[in-house]
Design an enzyme around this catalytic site. Structure first.
Site, short mmCIF file in Angstrom:
data_model
loop_
_atom_site.label_atom_id
_atom_site.label_comp_id
_atom_site.label_asym_id
_atom_site.label_seq_id
_atom_site.Cartn_x
_atom_site.Cartn_y
_atom_site.Cartn_z
N GLU A 284 37.51 45.05 39.38
CA GLU A 284 38.88 44.63 39.60
C GLU A 284 39.94 45.69 39.26
O GLU A 284 41.01 45.33 38.77
CB GLU A 284 39.15 43.38 38.76
CG GLU A 284 39.23 43.60 37.23
CD GLU A 284 37.91 43.47 36.47
OE1 GLU A 284 36.86 43.66 37.11
OE2 GLU A 284 37.94 43.20 35.27
N HIS B 178 36.93 36.34 43.08
CA HIS B 178 36.73 36.67 41.66
C HIS B 178 37.59 37.86 41.25
O HIS B 178 38.33 37.82 40.27
CB HIS B 178 35.24 36.96 41.45
CG HIS B 178 34.89 37.36 40.04
ND1 HIS B 178 34.27 36.51 39.16
CD2 HIS B 178 35.10 38.52 39.36
CE1 HIS B 178 34.10 37.12 38.01
NE2 HIS B 178 34.59 38.35 38.10
N GLU B 179 37.51 38.92 42.01
CA GLU B 179 38.24 40.13 41.62
C GLU B 179 39.75 39.92 41.72
O GLU B 179 40.50 40.40 40.86
CB GLU B 179 37.80 41.34 42.47
CG GLU B 179 36.30 41.64 42.43
CD GLU B 179 35.69 41.70 41.03
OE1 GLU B 179 36.42 41.97 40.06
OE2 GLU B 179 34.47 41.45 40.91
N1 BES Z 1 34.61 43.40 35.79
C1 BES Z 1 33.46 43.07 36.54
C2 BES Z 1 32.64 44.26 36.96
C3 BES Z 1 31.88 44.91 35.84
C4 BES Z 1 30.80 44.29 35.30
C5 BES Z 1 32.25 46.14 35.37
C6 BES Z 1 30.12 44.90 34.27
C7 BES Z 1 31.58 46.73 34.34
C8 BES Z 1 30.50 46.11 33.79
C9 BES Z 1 33.83 42.29 37.80
O1 BES Z 1 34.98 41.54 37.72
C10 BES Z 1 32.72 41.33 38.05
O2 BES Z 1 32.55 40.44 37.27
N2 BES Z 1 31.93 41.53 39.10
C11 BES Z 1 30.79 40.72 39.40
C12 BES Z 1 30.97 39.96 40.66
C13 BES Z 1 31.51 38.59 40.46
C14 BES Z 1 31.66 37.85 41.75
C15 BES Z 1 30.73 37.76 39.46
C16 BES Z 1 29.62 41.64 39.60
O3 BES Z 1 29.82 42.84 39.59
O4 BES Z 1 28.50 41.15 39.71
ZN ZN Z 2 34.93 39.76 36.70
#
Ligand code: BES
Ligand code: ZN
Length: 934
Positions: free
Chosen positions: A337, A370-371
């Site tokens: 995000e 989500h993002e």
């Molecule tokens: N902030 C996370 C991405 C992230 C996860 C960055 C772990 C660093 C470490 C992002 O908002 C997120 O949660 N992405 C999910 C997808 C979502 C639809 C659940 C993902 O990457 O699986």
């Molecule tokens: Zn997230």
């Protein structure tokens, strides 16, 4: 022992007051600077007494500031001017590098002669032998740098000064540095792809949680927000993007923001765009070919709808003038995000109406939702420290369903949270080695600990608990609680409510929520319709496991009970005071809006099962899934007999809905995991075949012999369950169908339109399983040639379905070669091999043999790393396997387990529980199944 509560009815009336004080919780959720917590932080020794967790063995006070992972609070950044120059071609030594300059302006809040700023794996240019230049903004007399050095363990650049900086004065720290534009998927990194046979390199970034320090020296903590003036140097034929709008290669100043939300990209991508009514510019970026093929259209189309939805939901306009969404060929997580510049895996953003399945499309909608939810909750309002990550991720994981629902109202997507989050996390949170949602600030320090909390508890339990809050408050009140001004207004009000004694239990929403966030686990509520007693107890999947984490609430919860009697909804209670006994059935936790399981006296169970068999439509769809899921879990916890669980599935021969089927297959899958290698396998197959056959016939008819596509998305999903399971139990009609489809494709590789995308996951996997090296090689070729990432991803999972050991071993080896399997996909490929009963021991041997390398590549940062351990060990259920796990733990103490540390503990606990369970249940399961499958 279960705890018994009798709660009078007027507590229900107290709800009105509760609703008003509700917002306290959300305040607590969203206010970044929680006073209590900052107290905790400065006095860790006092906390240790209250809190149960293992204290840090080294007393914090004895360490030098640069040996501590948290920054001192003396210096606070306000602005950065950062210039970065990534080289998209290798240097003479074959290395890809970037160079950079940075001026950070910070204010001194407390006199100090030490400057600590994060920096990791950067080579600094020296000035008079030091790593930086320090000057001041006000013209006051400046101390000079006496000594500067890099601290590898805690990732700092440290400067010792000749005298103290002055409180209230701002200074500028200038640095010049070089770093590697590596392929590690962290910090400023490179992603590569082929276009018309030519290799293209993209420079891109992933800063969350602790990788901004690999791109430039920064105060890399979420609370250290600042404004960033970014300049990116690049060739004229490339495009540069960052969080703010571009001014040639220089960008406007960003909003005041955390370092982990920064992003820079230099690429050859193209884009499509639209402008929102409120002037916000929306662009979707991807490889040129993907944009030309229209693969970004769907994302662009729904982004506007989702943004508008959140503007209404949060009652706050989108905070930035633009949003770019970029699909990257190499990306560690699913999406990130970054504020104004959201990055995605290609599978999570791109969509091809001809080749993507309904599931792929839903994934795109959910990930975008989500993002974008984070643009407000997370980015505008940010947790002070990573211990509160669950709010950030739990919240986004809940509202993503609302955002996606508004983009695709006909999908009924909101119900799916029960399958995809609530039931998923129940199984983890029922372990004695689980942990509370909330962590103390001083429990989370190192980068590996920070990565480790991006886990199912934070995401799915966070989502489940927030959903429960929103269900008992009503979604409107909940959403209202989110508008920032409203929060501030109610902060005073709720304080007053909290100070008023005598409301009985529960007193405030805060009291209610603390029970769910500060203690781990969840209750099973037992309703005895004979005595009218309602009791609760901590639900543990292994009732003999020892919970050594004390809880200030003794593992009791305030449980909102929504219930129904013979199909009629009843009024909600806080732990029901009395049920009515009698001949009719009682069902609690309607629509699974609460985060708890339910057990009943046997008579009521029998009445529920009869109701399912007589007319399952009298029970809401989600509860049909819940009855099955609860019964199977209660069986595992030895609270009900194993045959009861199987009896809840008998009605499935009449069930056509996706949600109950998915829950049932998930639970039956556990029996496959446990018994696939035993004599129970045959009768289990026979029983499943009996259940699934009518569903296969139902869809054969509905789709006119598999030639048309069902209308409802849930039918499309369930059709895939029908095919997948029918073939897995060996139904000849199913296998023949798939073999014929696949053969046609092998004969005409250029034309795969006959196998509908919705069915491809199942078809590819079954075809590879039933085939040999030819089929495998064909799928491998198709994988390498795929131009749509979600198609590639299906083919990649299918390759793990073969039962031929040498093919599986060769495939495992491919995961260490990024030219064969991209690094972003290596871990999930190994896990998919482990899901295959033949592949499991091969994958386990492979992981043990390669542990050091896997740990070095993925162990510190990767969010998917814990999944490797849990994926490989799901089947473990013998003493020998437990010993192997223990050996593995001992042998690798030196190397370490990084972000998978917790997963390893969970795996050992799960294995012990499974050993006992198999021993105790195998004969009964065999008997029952043999009787049924006759
Ligand atoms: N902030 C996370 C991405 C992230 C996860 C960055 C772990 C660093 C470490 C992002 O908002 C997120 O949660 N992405 C999910 C997808 C979502 C639809 C659940 C993902 O990457 O699986
Ligand atoms: Zn997230």
């Amino acid at each position: 022992m279960g705890k018994v509560y009798y709660i009078s009815k007027n507590v229900g009336l107290g709800l009105l007051v509760l609703a008003l004080s509700a917002l306290v919780t959300i305040v607590a959720l969203s206010i970044a600077y929680d006073k209590e917590r900052s107290k905790n932080r400065s006095r860790p020794e006092e906390q240790a007494a209250v809190n149960s967790d293992t204290p840090d063995p080294t007393p914090v006070a004895s360490k030098d500031p640069w040996d501590q992972y948290r920054l001192p609070s003396a210096l606070v950044p306000t602005t950065y001017n950062v210039t970065l120059w990534p080289r998209l071609k290798p240097d003479a030594n074959g290395h890809y590098i970037f160079s950079g300059l940075s001026d950070v302006v910070f204010t001194c809040h407390q006199a100090t002669d030490l400057v600590l700023i994060h920096a990791n794996k950067l080579n600094f240019t020296t000035f008079n032998g030091h790593h930086a230049l320090l000057s001041d903004l006000s013209g006051a007399r400046m101390p000079t740098i006496r000594k500067s050095w890099l601290v590898t363990e805690t990732e700092y650049l440290a400067l010792e000064l000749s005298g103290s900086l002055t409180e209230g004065v701002s200074y500028i720290l200038h640095t010049e540095f070089q770093g590697e534009l590596s392929d590690t998927l962290e910090g400023f990194y490179r992603s590569e792809y082929l276009e018309d046979g030519v290799k293209k390199v993209v420079a891109t970034s992933q800063m969350q949680p602790t990788f901004a320090r690999k791109a430039f020296p920064c105060f890399d903590e979420p609370a250290m927000k600042a404004v960033f003036n970014v300049t990116v140097i690049h060739d004229r034929d490339k495009v540069a993007l960052s969080n703010a709008r571009e001014l040639v290669t220089k960008f406007e100043p960003t909003a005041k923001m955390s370092t982990y939300l920064l992003a820079f990209i230099v690429s050859d991508f193209s884009y499509i765009e639209s402008t929102q009514q409120n002037g916000v510019q929306v662009r979707v970026w991807a490889r040129r070919k993907a944009i030309e093929a229209g693969h970004g259209d769907y994302a662009l189309n729904i982004t506007g709808k989702i943004l508008q939805f959140y503007e209404r939901y949060y009652d706050t306009p989108y905070p930035l003038p633009k949003t770019d969404q970029v699909a990257l060929p190499d990306f560690q997580a699913g999406a990130m995000e970054n504020w104004g510049l959201v990055t995605y895996r290609e599978t999570a953003l791109l969509h091809d109406p001809n080749k993507s399945s309904a599931g792929n499309k839903q994934r795109v909608a959910s990930v975008i939702a989500h993002e974008l939810a984070h643009m407000w909750f997370g980015n505008l309002v940010t947790m002070r420290w990573w211990n509160d990550l669950w709010l950030n991720e739990g919240f986004a994981s809940y509202v993503e369903y609302l955002g996606a629902d508004c983009a695709e109202p006909q999908w009924n997507i909101k119900d799916q949270i029960v399958l995809d989050d609530v039931q998923q996390v129940f199984s983890l949170d029922a372990l004695a080695s689980s942990h509370p949602l909330s962590r103390r600030e001083d429990e989370v320090n190192t980068p590996a600990q920070i990565s480790g909390i991006f886990n199912t508890i934070s995401y799915s339990k966070g989502a489940a608990v927030l959903r429960m809050l929103s269900k008992f408050l009503g979604e409107r009140v909940f959403a209202k609680g989110l508008s920032v001004t409203f929060i501030l207004l109610l902060l005073c009000f709720s304080q007053a409510a909290e100070d008023t004694p005598g409301l009985g239990i529960p007193r405030t929403i805060h009291d209610i929520m603390n029970r769910w966030t500060l203690q781990m686990g969840f209750p099973v509520v037992t309703i005895n319709t004979k005595t009218g007693l309602v009791t609760q107890q901590h639900f543990l999947v292994d009732p003999e496991s020892v919970v050594d984490r004390p809880s200030q609430f003794n593992y009791t919860w305030f449980v909102p009970i929504k219930w129904m009697k013979t199909g009629v909804e009843q009024r909600q209670y806080w732990l029901l005071h009395k049920t009515v006994s009698g001949v009719n059935w009682v069902l609690a936790n309607t629509n699974v809006s609460g985060y708890y399981r339910v057990n009943y006296d046997m008579d009521n169970w029998n009445r529920l099962i009869s109701a399912l068999e007589a007319n399952h439509l009298t029970i809401p769809i989600i509860n049909r899934a819940q009855i099955i899921d609860d019964a199977f879990s209660l069986t595992r916890a030895k609270m009900v007999d194993v045959t009861l669980a199987f009896r809840t599935t008998k009605y499935l021969s009449k069930e056509t809905q996706y949600i109950p089927w998915k829950a049932a297959l998930g639970n039956l899958y556990f029996y496959y995991l446990m018994f696939e290698r035993t004599e129970v396998y045959g009768p289990l197959q026979a029983y499943t075949r009996k259940l699934i056959q009518p569903l296969f016939e139902y869809f054969t008819k509905m789709t006119h012999n598999w030639t048309t596509v069902p209308e409802a998305i849930t039918d499309q999903y369930n059709q895939m369950n029908a095919i997948g399971m029918s073939c897995a139990v060996g139904m000849p009609a199913c296998r023949d169908l798939i073999k014929s489809w696949f053969k046609r494709w092998m004969d005409h590789p250029e034309d795969n339109l006959r196998i509908h995308p919705n069915l491809r996951n199942a078809v590819y996997c079954i075809a590879v399983e039933l085939g040999g090296a030819d089929e495998w090689d064909f799928v491998w070729r198709m994988f390498k040639n795929a131009t749509l990432a979600s198609e590639a991803s299906r083919l990649r999972s299918a390759l793990a379905c073969t039962k031929v050991p040498w093919l599986l071993n060769r495939y495992l080896d491919y995961t260490l070669d990024p030219t064969k399997i991209r690094k972003q996909d290596a871990l999930s490929t190994i896990t998919s091999v482990a899901h295959n009963v033949v592949g499991m021991p091969l994958a386990w041997n492979f992981v043990r043999a390669q542990w050091k390398q896997l740990y070095q590549e993925y162990g510190k940062g990767s969010f998917a790393f814990p999944g490797l351990i849990s994926g490989i060990t799901t089947r473990f259920s013998t003493e020998f396997e437990l010993q192997e796990l223990q050996r593995f733990k001992e042998d690798n103490q030196e190397v370490g387990f990084g972000s998978a540390t917790q997963a390893l503990e969970q795996a050992m606990e799960r294995t012990s529980a499974q050993i006992k369970w198999v021993t105790e249940n195998k004969d009964r399961v065999l008997d029952w199944l043999s009787g049924e499958s006759l």
